[in-house]
Design a protein around this motif. Structure first.
Motif, mmCIF file in Angstrom:
data_model
loop_
_atom_site.group_PDB
_atom_site.id
_atom_site.type_symbol
_atom_site.label_atom_id
_atom_site.label_comp_id
_atom_site.label_asym_id
_atom_site.label_seq_id
_atom_site.Cartn_x
_atom_site.Cartn_y
_atom_site.Cartn_z
ATOM 1 N N ARG A 235 55.882 -21.409 -28.290
ATOM 2 C CA ARG A 235 55.659 -19.994 -27.998
ATOM 3 C C ARG A 235 56.959 -19.271 -28.340
ATOM 4 O O ARG A 235 57.986 -19.500 -27.699
ATOM 5 N N SER A 236 56.880 -18.391 -29.352
ATOM 6 C CA SER A 236 58.093 -17.712 -29.827
ATOM 7 C C SER A 236 58.427 -16.545 -28.903
ATOM 8 O O SER A 236 58.299 -15.378 -29.263
ATOM 9 N N ARG A 237 58.864 -16.876 -27.722
ATOM 10 C CA ARG A 237 59.255 -15.876 -26.737
ATOM 11 C C ARG A 237 60.206 -16.519 -25.747
ATOM 12 O O ARG A 237 60.304 -17.750 -25.640
ATOM 13 N N THR A 238 60.923 -15.708 -25.034
ATOM 14 C CA THR A 238 61.774 -16.189 -23.954
ATOM 15 C C THR A 238 61.088 -15.923 -22.627
ATOM 16 O O THR A 238 60.308 -14.973 -22.503
ATOM 17 N N LEU A 239 61.364 -16.738 -21.647
ATOM 18 C CA LEU A 239 60.840 -16.521 -20.300
ATOM 19 C C LEU A 239 61.846 -15.776 -19.418
ATOM 20 O O LEU A 239 61.625 -15.595 -18.232
ATOM 21 N N THR A 240 62.939 -15.344 -20.040
ATOM 22 C CA THR A 240 63.962 -14.572 -19.330
ATOM 23 C C THR A 240 63.898 -13.125 -19.793
ATOM 24 O O THR A 240 64.018 -12.841 -20.988
ATOM 25 N N PHE A 241 63.703 -12.217 -18.868
ATOM 26 C CA PHE A 241 63.577 -10.793 -19.172
ATOM 27 C C PHE A 241 64.963 -10.184 -19.371
ATOM 28 O O PHE A 241 65.822 -10.255 -18.491
ATOM 29 N N LEU A 242 65.176 -9.610 -20.539
ATOM 30 C CA LEU A 242 66.428 -8.932 -20.808
ATOM 31 C C LEU A 242 66.155 -7.774 -21.752
ATOM 32 O O LEU A 242 65.221 -7.799 -22.556
ATOM 33 N N MET A 243 66.958 -6.731 -21.636
ATOM 34 C CA MET A 243 66.833 -5.563 -22.493
ATOM 35 C C MET A 243 68.217 -5.180 -22.995
ATOM 36 O O MET A 243 69.233 -5.526 -22.385
ATOM 37 N N PHE A 244 68.235 -4.453 -24.116
ATOM 38 C CA PHE A 244 69.499 -4.008 -24.695
ATOM 39 C C PHE A 244 69.475 -2.499 -24.890
ATOM 40 O O PHE A 244 68.439 -1.912 -25.191
ATOM 41 N N GLY A 300 58.242 -2.815 -18.495
ATOM 42 C CA GLY A 300 59.681 -2.613 -18.377
ATOM 43 C C GLY A 300 60.352 -2.045 -19.609
ATOM 44 O O GLY A 300 61.071 -1.046 -19.537
ATOM 45 N N ARG A 301 60.130 -2.659 -20.766
ATOM 46 C CA ARG A 301 60.848 -2.226 -21.973
ATOM 47 C C ARG A 301 60.389 -0.850 -22.429
ATOM 48 O O ARG A 301 61.212 -0.012 -22.828
ATOM 49 N N SER A 302 59.068 -0.603 -22.419
ATOM 50 C CA SER A 302 58.587 0.706 -22.859
ATOM 51 C C SER A 302 59.036 1.797 -21.890
ATOM 52 O O SER A 302 59.365 2.913 -22.315
ATOM 53 N N LEU A 303 59.095 1.478 -20.596
ATOM 54 C CA LEU A 303 59.542 2.455 -19.608
ATOM 55 C C LEU A 303 61.025 2.768 -19.796
ATOM 56 O O LEU A 303 61.442 3.925 -19.744
ATOM 57 N N PHE A 304 61.825 1.752 -20.051
ATOM 58 C CA PHE A 304 63.259 1.961 -20.279
ATOM 59 C C PHE A 304 63.484 2.820 -21.515
ATOM 60 O O PHE A 304 64.293 3.760 -21.508
ATOM 61 N N LYS A 305 62.746 2.533 -22.583
ATOM 62 C CA LYS A 305 62.887 3.322 -23.813
ATOM 63 C C LYS A 305 62.503 4.767 -23.577
ATOM 64 O O LYS A 305 63.171 5.695 -24.034
ATOM 65 N N PHE A 306 61.415 4.972 -22.842
ATOM 66 C CA PHE A 306 60.933 6.328 -22.567
ATOM 67 C C PHE A 306 61.970 7.129 -21.785
ATOM 68 O O PHE A 306 62.310 8.260 -22.138
ATOM 69 N N LEU A 307 62.507 6.529 -20.720
ATOM 70 C CA LEU A 307 63.423 7.267 -19.856
ATOM 71 C C LEU A 307 64.761 7.535 -20.535
ATOM 72 O O LEU A 307 65.338 8.612 -20.383
ATOM 73 N N THR A 308 65.264 6.573 -21.310
ATOM 74 C CA THR A 308 66.544 6.799 -21.979
ATOM 75 C C THR A 308 66.414 7.786 -23.121
ATOM 76 O O THR A 308 67.322 8.583 -23.375
ATOM 77 N N HIS A 444 47.419 8.459 -18.762
ATOM 78 C CA HIS A 444 48.361 8.722 -19.858
ATOM 79 C C HIS A 444 49.472 7.677 -19.869
ATOM 80 O O HIS A 444 49.837 7.151 -20.936
ATOM 81 N N ALA A 445 50.000 7.350 -18.683
ATOM 82 C CA ALA A 445 51.061 6.343 -18.590
ATOM 83 C C ALA A 445 50.587 4.996 -19.116
ATOM 84 O O ALA A 445 51.328 4.274 -19.796
ATOM 85 N N LYS A 446 49.337 4.641 -18.838
ATOM 86 C CA LYS A 446 48.799 3.368 -19.312
ATOM 87 C C LYS A 446 48.554 3.399 -20.819
ATOM 88 O O LYS A 446 48.799 2.415 -21.514
ATOM 89 N N ARG A 447 48.079 4.544 -21.324
ATOM 90 C CA ARG A 447 47.804 4.640 -22.763
ATOM 91 C C ARG A 447 49.061 4.503 -23.599
ATOM 92 O O ARG A 447 49.028 3.941 -24.700
ATOM 93 N N VAL A 448 50.184 5.021 -23.105
ATOM 94 C CA VAL A 448 51.424 4.992 -23.889
ATOM 95 C C VAL A 448 52.312 3.811 -23.516
ATOM 96 O O VAL A 448 53.429 3.704 -24.002
ATOM 97 N N GLY A 449 51.821 2.911 -22.641
ATOM 98 C CA GLY A 449 52.551 1.689 -22.330
ATOM 99 C C GLY A 449 53.610 1.823 -21.259
ATOM 100 O O GLY A 449 54.419 0.910 -21.076
ATOM 101 N N LEU A 450 53.638 2.939 -20.511
ATOM 102 C CA LEU A 450 54.602 3.088 -19.427
ATOM 103 C C LEU A 450 54.144 2.399 -18.154
ATOM 104 O O LEU A 450 54.926 2.194 -17.235
ATOM 105 N N ALA A 451 52.878 2.066 -18.087
ATOM 106 C CA ALA A 451 52.330 1.372 -16.922
ATOM 107 C C ALA A 451 51.192 0.480 -17.396
ATOM 108 O O ALA A 451 50.657 0.656 -18.491
#
Length: 525
Positions: A235-244, A300-308, A444-451
């Motif tokens: 599975r080409s993914r990590t099980l550790t959540f991190l953002m940059f 998490g990632r889409s919410l972080f991108k949206f807020l920043t 709306h939040a669900k449609r755009v990936g914020l929730a």
């Protein structure tokens, strides 16, 4: 039943390391520690003494000095793996951690998660074909030898590269390897780890190659797993959540991120602030908990991108050179309907078409599948439409053989609006002001990936005011421009009240405009 041996690379904060080791092993898992040889000897002594009586903790037999981007990080990991393989014969999985990581699920959940699929979890993307590397050198990481650390000896690092280029000292990548790249935070099965250790003993040529590559912790394990393990078992993914951040720095998590972290589809998170004592305490208690039901929303990632990105709204970009002298035409009139609820604007355009026969095109700069005529390819993608927006609109005016046309834009398209308003043609704007219920904002939040479907009520309650304010901010920015020919109709106003601005916008008799404004179900969600 899954049993995890954690591979911990660390270099500071002995108290936190001791606490982490005791917490993770208390539920039956294991830990192998490599403590950087550059660190203070008294810190290492303190860790060894505190964990000496814990049979589920072992230490790398050899400690080495580690440097970011160097082979030493991989070598330290291999030393810790070797110790874990020998010390913990019942460990089924080996999970790479740092001292800044903490579990965001219970041990019970983590073990069940690993039991579901007999696979390895490691990000591994083709080194040359993927865009995983965003900035800096790429193929130079591999084809040249790196003896100096870019962070500590920058001049020598780049001078060495230049000398190798000039002298033609490129080297070949081992022919049977397809180099992969990805995050160093992996979780591998025991047989995969044992195969890697055997490979390191048998293939000295590959080891020599990786020892002088740059940032090998992002390529070594990622490449060897793909080389040794069938694709369906990865599975080409990590099980550790991190953002940059935009600057390539890891996002740090604090006390108020607890609910966010638990709702992500990951087992651990990096990196937790040393000051976030409340978060550490709650997460520490969580790992030993039983019967916890986790609601995974993974926003998490889409919410972080949206807020920043909200802080960057309004940044002006220069016009493309092919747009600077282009005009829609002095005698032409472009009418723009601005509405956040796209379905409302589409109903309005449909009614206007019926009454006026004006060409009216929906969200052509927002929806890829908007129906457009064949204009030679410029209409094929949103990117092309936006880059060549004036040329596109000129071609549409010509195609429909008209000097008047209506389009729809989302309120977040201030740059498009200003660009069209600055043209020599006449640009009219009609803002359709809608009311936003809590149910609509959640959708709306669900449609755009914020929730997600399982996002907690507390998270939504904190998020909804931000979304509502963001929508208001978008429309306020447009009004603040003071653009000419700006009109507004409101959901809260009657058809009689809306007929006036609609009549001016469309240049229609008031009676006709009232007929359009009075259409049934215009504002229904």
């Amino acid at each position: 039943m899954a049993s995890i041996a954690f591979i911990l690379l660390c270099h500071k904060d002995p108290a936190a390391i001791i606490e982490q080791a005791e917490r993770l092993t208390a539920v039956g898992d294991y830990m192998s520690i490599h403590f950087d040889a550059r660190a203070k000897p008294e810190h290492y002594k303190r860790i060894r003494e505190a964990l000496a009586n814990n049979p589920r903790v072992t230490f790398a037999r050899r400690r080495i000095k580690c440097g970011w981007g160097e082979w030493s990080l991989v070598q330290a990991t291999l030393h810790a793996i070797e110790a874990a393989v020998d010390a913990f014969p019942r460990a089924t999985h080996f999970y790479m951690l740092s001292g800044d990581c903490m579990a965001v699920k219970s041990a019970e959940f983590a073990h069940d998660y690993l039991n579901r699929s007999d696979v390895d979890y490691v990000e591994s993307f083709d080194f040359f074909e993927s865009d995983w590397i965003k900035t800096g050198i790429k193929e130079e990481r591999l084809i040249y030898r790196h003896y100096f650390n870019e962070r500590g000896r920058k001049w020598l690092f780049y001078q060495s590269l230049e000398w190798q280029r000039r002298l033609g000292l490129e080297r070949k990548i081992p022919e049977d390897l397809q180099i992969q790249i990805g995050s160093q935070w992996w979780c591998l099965r025991r047989r995969t780890v044992e195969a890697i250790l055997e490979f390191t003993r048998a293939r000295k040529d590959v080891m020599r190659f990786f020892r002088t590559t740059w940032i090998p912790d992002e390529t070594f394990f990622q490449t060897l797993v793909r080389h040794l393990v069938p694709g369906p078992e990865i599975r080409s993914r990590t099980l550790t959540f991190l953002m940059f951040t935009d600057y390539g720095m890891p996002v740090t998590f604090y006390n108020d991120h607890y609910d966010l972290l638990l709702s992500q589809d990951f087992l651990f998170a990096r990196k937790i602030s040393p000051e976030a004592q409340q978060l550490k305490r709650r997460l520490g208690q969580l790992y030993a908990a039983k019967g916890v039901n986790f609601q995974i929303s993974n926003e998490g990632r889409s919410l972080f991108k949206f807020l920043t990105n909200r802080g960057r709204i309004g940044r002006r970009f220069g016009l493309r050179f092919w747009e600077a002298e282009n005009s829609l035409g002095r005698e032409r009139e472009l009418m723009i309907v601005i509405c956040k609820k796209w379905h409302v604007a589409k109903r309005l355009l449909d009614r206007i078409r019926q009454v006026t026969n004006l060409p009216a095109i929906e969200y052509l700069f927002h929806e890829e599948d908007t129906k457009l005529p064949d204009l030679g390819g410029i209409q094929r993608s949103l990117g092309k439409r936006t880059r060549h927006r004036r040329a596109l609109m000129r071609m549409l005016f010509d195609y429909y053989n008209t000097d008047r046309m209506i389009i729809c834009l989302d309120p977040n398209s201030l740059e498009l609006i200003k660009d069209f308003a600055g043209d020599r043609s006449v640009t009219k704007l009609l803002e359709v002001e809608c009311q936003f219920t809590e149910e609509y904002l959640i959708g709306h939040a669900k449609r755009v990936g914020l929730a997600g479907e399982t996002t907690s009520k507390d998270t939504l309650e904190r998020l909804l005011p931000t979304i509502r304010n963001d929508i208001a901010f978008e429309t306020d920015r447009i009004r603040d421009e003071g653009l000419e020919h700006f009109y507004r109709i409101r959901q809260s106003d009657s058809a009689e009240q809306n007929a006036g601005p609609l009549s001016q916008f469309l240049s229609l008799p008031r009676e006709t405009a009232r007929d359009i404004a009075a259409m049934e179900h215009l504002f229904v969600d």
